[in-house]
Every structure is written in structure tokens, then in C-alpha cells.
Design a protein around this motif. Structure first.
Motif, PDB file in Angstrom:
ATOM      1  N   TRP A  24     -45.792  22.698  14.430  1.00 22.92           N
ATOM      2  CA  TRP A  24     -46.133  22.038  13.171  1.00 22.92           C
ATOM      3  C   TRP A  24     -47.148  20.930  13.379  1.00 22.92           C
ATOM      4  O   TRP A  24     -48.027  20.722  12.563  1.00 22.92           O
ATOM      5  N   TYR A  25     -46.997  20.176  14.457  1.00 25.21           N
ATOM      6  CA  TYR A  25     -47.856  19.019  14.701  1.00 25.21           C
ATOM      7  C   TYR A  25     -48.282  19.004  16.158  1.00 25.21           C
ATOM      8  O   TYR A  25     -47.585  19.503  17.031  1.00 25.21           O
ATOM      9  N   SER A  26     -49.405  18.398  16.387  1.00 30.42           N
ATOM     10  CA  SER A  26     -49.877  18.132  17.733  1.00 30.42           C
ATOM     11  C   SER A  26     -50.698  16.855  17.665  1.00 30.42           C
ATOM     12  O   SER A  26     -50.878  16.273  16.599  1.00 30.42           O
ATOM     13  N   THR A  27     -51.175  16.428  18.799  1.00 25.63           N
ATOM     14  CA  THR A  27     -52.084  15.286  18.825  1.00 25.63           C
ATOM     15  C   THR A  27     -53.485  15.805  19.117  1.00 25.63           C
ATOM     16  O   THR A  27     -53.661  16.976  19.487  1.00 25.63           O
ATOM     17  N   GLU A  28     -54.452  14.954  18.969  1.00 28.99           N
ATOM     18  CA  GLU A  28     -55.824  15.339  19.269  1.00 28.99           C
ATOM     19  C   GLU A  28     -55.951  15.733  20.743  1.00 28.99           C
ATOM     20  O   GLU A  28     -56.634  16.701  21.086  1.00 28.99           O
ATOM     21  N   ALA A  56     -49.699  20.054  29.364  1.00 29.62           N
ATOM     22  CA  ALA A  56     -50.044  18.837  28.626  1.00 29.62           C
ATOM     23  C   ALA A  56     -50.019  19.102  27.119  1.00 29.62           C
ATOM     24  O   ALA A  56     -49.514  18.283  26.344  1.00 29.62           O
ATOM     25  N   ALA A  57     -50.543  20.241  26.699  1.00 29.15           N
ATOM     26  CA  ALA A  57     -50.553  20.584  25.271  1.00 29.15           C
ATOM     27  C   ALA A  57     -49.133  20.770  24.758  1.00 29.15           C
ATOM     28  O   ALA A  57     -48.792  20.304  23.664  1.00 29.15           O
ATOM     29  N   GLU A  58     -48.308  21.436  25.540  1.00 25.93           N
ATOM     30  CA  GLU A  58     -46.919  21.673  25.129  1.00 25.93           C
ATOM     31  C   GLU A  58     -46.160  20.360  24.963  1.00 25.93           C
ATOM     32  O   GLU A  58     -45.313  20.231  24.081  1.00 25.93           O
ATOM     33  N   GLY A  59     -46.483  19.385  25.788  1.00 24.31           N
ATOM     34  CA  GLY A  59     -45.832  18.082  25.673  1.00 24.31           C
ATOM     35  C   GLY A  59     -46.225  17.320  24.420  1.00 24.31           C
ATOM     36  O   GLY A  59     -45.495  16.438  23.969  1.00 24.31           O
ATOM     37  N   GLU A  60     -47.354  17.657  23.840  1.00 28.90           N
ATOM     38  CA  GLU A  60     -47.846  16.964  22.646  1.00 28.90           C
ATOM     39  C   GLU A  60     -47.480  17.671  21.344  1.00 28.90           C
ATOM     40  O   GLU A  60     -47.567  17.089  20.281  1.00 28.90           O
ATOM     41  N   GLU A  61     -47.110  18.944  21.429  1.00 29.68           N
ATOM     42  CA  GLU A  61     -46.831  19.721  20.227  1.00 29.68           C
ATOM     43  C   GLU A  61     -45.371  19.567  19.801  1.00 29.68           C
ATOM     44  O   GLU A  61     -44.484  19.423  20.626  1.00 29.68           O
ATOM     45  N   ARG A  62     -45.163  19.635  18.484  1.00 32.91           N
ATOM     46  CA  ARG A  62     -43.814  19.534  17.922  1.00 32.91           C
ATOM     47  C   ARG A  62     -43.629  20.609  16.859  1.00 32.91           C
ATOM     48  O   ARG A  62     -44.530  20.889  16.072  1.00 32.91           O
ATOM     49  N   ASN A  63     -42.432  21.180  16.814  1.00 31.56           N
ATOM     50  CA  ASN A  63     -42.099  22.097  15.727  1.00 31.56           C
ATOM     51  C   ASN A  63     -41.071  21.417  14.829  1.00 31.56           C
ATOM     52  O   ASN A  63     -40.742  20.250  15.029  1.00 31.56           O
ATOM     53  N   GLU A 127     -48.591  12.886   7.786  1.00 30.58           N
ATOM     54  CA  GLU A 127     -48.185  13.388   9.101  1.00 30.58           C
ATOM     55  C   GLU A 127     -47.340  12.343   9.834  1.00 30.58           C
ATOM     56  O   GLU A 127     -47.481  11.152   9.601  1.00 30.58           O
ATOM     57  N   PRO A 128     -46.468  12.797  10.740  1.00 30.13           N
ATOM     58  CA  PRO A 128     -45.676  11.834  11.510  1.00 30.13           C
ATOM     59  C   PRO A 128     -46.563  11.048  12.458  1.00 30.13           C
ATOM     60  O   PRO A 128     -47.557  11.556  12.963  1.00 30.13           O
ATOM     61  N   GLY A 129     -46.226   9.817  12.695  1.00 30.11           N
ATOM     62  CA  GLY A 129     -47.023   8.989  13.608  1.00 30.11           C
ATOM     63  C   GLY A 129     -48.305   8.527  12.954  1.00 30.11           C
ATOM     64  O   GLY A 129     -48.388   8.350  11.737  1.00 30.11           O
ATOM     65  N   PHE A 130     -49.326   8.339  13.761  1.00 29.04           N
ATOM     66  CA  PHE A 130     -50.624   7.887  13.272  1.00 29.04           C
ATOM     67  C   PHE A 130     -51.459   9.081  12.845  1.00 29.04           C
ATOM     68  O   PHE A 130     -51.684  10.001  13.631  1.00 29.04           O
ATOM     69  N   ASP A 131     -51.917   9.075  11.589  1.00 24.27           N
ATOM     70  CA  ASP A 131     -52.674  10.209  11.063  1.00 24.27           C
ATOM     71  C   ASP A 131     -53.968  10.458  11.827  1.00 24.27           C
ATOM     72  O   ASP A 131     -54.444  11.580  11.887  1.00 24.27           O
ATOM     73  N   GLU A 132     -54.566   9.411  12.416  1.00 18.66           N
ATOM     74  CA  GLU A 132     -55.811   9.593  13.148  1.00 18.66           C
ATOM     75  C   GLU A 132     -55.586  10.384  14.429  1.00 18.66           C
ATOM     76  O   GLU A 132     -56.472  11.051  14.928  1.00 18.66           O
TER      77      GLU A 132
END
Length: 177
Positions: A24-28, A56-63, A127-132
């Protein structure tokens, strides 16, 4: 016997359960790591770097199951409840149970889908956290679409049930006359 609208709601409810496990979400940074992973060579040192980028990508992604906020937990519970209601409504319809004097499970499933869709839409916008830093992945829009399908299919099923009841009443009146 199930109508096409009941089948659509049933299948969409099952798909909604799978959509909760999609990202659902990830970071830049997570998005960039995924891009690097997909562009890295499959052999040699590039493969090791691709594995590191994937981790690294898996650690940043959330479902939906991994999101931490209270609203995220409420959305997850609402999605599971909506899916359960739609599945129960299909089983009740298949068993021949009709809603006497109310909207029944189908109506409740449609209302739950519409309300849950509003919650998911809120979470996509906020979005959760900081939208940027955060990015919305495919799981949230997929869940939103599936909730819309469930709500629409439930509405069509209720409309078809009303039409069937009106036809039955007319036949009974004509038979009595």
C-alpha cells in the motif's frame, strides 16, 4: 441461485482479502531501491546489489496488515468486515434466504463497502507519515476499486431483488383475479 451481481460481489470480496496483502505504501527510498533492483543485471556482483536493493525496498514497503496507525487498523478491520458481509450475503442468497422487512446482508455489505471506501480514500489522500517521503503503491487503489465494485454489485443485487418481488406480487394479484 446467485445472480451475476451476487457473484461479482463475492469474487470482489475474495479479491479484497488478497488486496490487503499487496503493498500500500512505500518511501521514496524504497521506490528507488525497487527501480534499481529491476534494472540490475541478473549475474555477478549486480545480482548481489539487486538482492540488497530488494531487501532495502522490502523494509520500506507496508501493506494493510503492516501499517501502524489507528486509522490503518480501523481500515483493515472495516475491509475484513466488508469482505465477510459480502461473502455471507452470497452464501445466504445461495441458500435461498431473503431479507424480510429490511435490506439484509447484501444491503449491509454494500453500505460497509461504501463507508470503507471512504476510509481508504482518506488514507490514500492523507498518507501515513510525511507525505513528501511516502508514496502510495498499487494495493490501496486496488482495494478502493474493489470496494467500489462490491458496493455497486450489492446495489444491483438489491435492485434486482426489488424487481423480482414486484414481479411476484403482480403475478399473485393476477392469479387471484
Amino acid at each position: 441461485r446467485l445472480r451475476a451481481a451476487d457473484w461479482v460481489a463475492f469474487v470482489a470480496a475474495l479479491a479484497l482479502l488478497f488486496a490487503t496483502a499487496a503493498d500500500w505504501y512505500s518511501t521514496e527510498g524504497g521506490r528507488q531501491a525497487r527501480e534499481f533492483e529491476q534494472g540490475a543485471p541478473a549475474q555477478g556482483e549486480g545480482a548481489e546489489l539487486a538482492d540488497d536493493a530488494a531487501a532495502a525496498a522490502e523494509g520500506e514497503e507496508r501493506n494493510a496488515w503492516q501499517a501502524d496507525g489507528a486509522i490503518d487498523r480501523a481500515i483493515l478491520v472495516a475491509m475484513l468486515g466488508t469482505a465477510a458481509l459480502a461473502i455471507l450475503a452470497a452464501f445466504a442468497r445461495a441458500a435461498g434466504r431473503r431479507s424480510e422487512g429490511g435490506v439484509g446482508l447484501t444491503g449491509w455489505a454494500g453500505a460497509a463497502a461504501a463507508l470503507t471506501a471512504l476510509l481508504v480514500l482518506y488514507r490514500v489522500i492523507q498518507e501515513p507519515g510525511f507525505d513528501e517521503v511516502n508514496t502510495v503503491q498499487y494495493g490501496a487503489p486496488l482495494a478502493l476499486g474493489l470496494l467500489g465494485v462490491i458496493a455497486f454489485a450489492c446495489a444491483m443485487s438489491l435492485r434486482a431483488e426489488e424487481t423480482d418481488e414486484e414481479g411476484t406480487e403482480r403475478r399473485e394479484v393476477n392469479a387471484a383475479a
